[in-house]
Design a protein around this motif. Structure first.
Motif: not given
Length: 264
Positions: A8-11, A21-24, A28-29, A40-42
């Motif tokens: 779950y990535d912040l969008a 988001s820098p944290n997400t 991811r990396m 990936t789910i926004p």
């Protein structure tokens, strides 16, 4: 692990791929580093506060978060990194910086690398206004992306930023913030100059690199021109490091940067 992990990535909205988001980006990396298959789910800020909090039974869940095939949720970028390190021992370690598999790494080597990563995470990788500048500097660009009446109402509210926080963020001296941001980057340039053709974690990239790259990617997704001035133009060594990570994993990050450029 069988099954695909949901990331779950912040969008700005559930239909956006403008992941900022820098944290997400750290997570991811890390997932890519370990070769983990993920979807990936926004998710918006309100999604985390409502739907994901309810489904995970974790009222304080925040980005980034992953959902395992069995329905278990894990959140917090460093906690996820530790989970990845333990769950995928037959992949390169996130903390040793030598490219060796986690199962072949000496425990004390992992501990030292983990402490190094955590120190950077709590410093440059944090968004505390007392010493950090990145969130404040790129806030106007982020503000323009937030869509949807309800989501926008929450984003500009005192509940989100404190009393008059939204107005204070927009009123900050941008030139002073840029000056401070460039000062933040200078130690990074110096470290890379002292260790040519290496990464911050070591001879191979690791969690320290992903913490720093997450901060870069946050800037890059919001304002490519300003990011180039603050990051890429500060030194050839830093620019080369950025390019290497952007091109890693079949140009994963670069493709995301390019897709945002097309949207803009």
């Amino acid at each position: 692990m069988d099954g695909i992990i949901k990331f779950y990535d912040l969008a700005p909205s559930t239909s956006s791929t403008h992941y900022f988001s820098p944290n997400t980006w750290k997570t991811r990396m890390g997932l890519l580093h370990k070769g983990v298959e993920f979807e990936t789910i926004p998710a918006t800020l309100l999604d985390f506060r409502r739907d994901l909090a309810r489904r995970s039974n974790q009222p304080h869940i925040a980005a980034p978060a992953i959902e395992l095939p069995d329905g278990t949720f894990i959140y917090d970028s460093f906690r996820i990194a530790e989970w990845l390190e333990n769950t995928y021992p037959d992949a390169p370690s996130l903390f040793t910086g030598d490219g060796k598999l986690s199962c072949d790494a000496r425990p004390e080597h992992i501990i030292v690398g983990k402490n190094y990563a955590r120190m950077i995470d709590l410093g440059l990788g944090a968004s505390k206004p007392e010493w950090a500048v990145w969130f404040d500097l790129f806030f106007p660009q982020l503000d323009k992306l937030i869509a949807g009446d309800e989501h926008r109402a929450y984003f500009i509210s005192d509940a989100r930023h404190g009393p008059q926080g939204y107005q204070k963020l927009l009123a900050l001296d941008r030139q002073e913030l840029i000056r401070r941001a460039k000062m933040n980057v200078q130690p990074l340039v110096q470290v890379l100059r002292e260790h040519p053709n290496e990464y911050f974690q070591g001879t191979h990239p690791g969690q320290v690199d992903y913490v720093i790259f997450g901060r870069y990617a946050y800037c890059r997704m919001l304002d490519a021109k300003l990011t180039k001035e603050i990051w890429n133009d500060q030194g050839e060594e830093l620019n080369n490091w950025i390019q290497r990570l952007s091109q890693a994993h079949d140009r994963h990050a670069q493709q995301m940067f390019d897709s945002c450029a097309l949207i803009d």
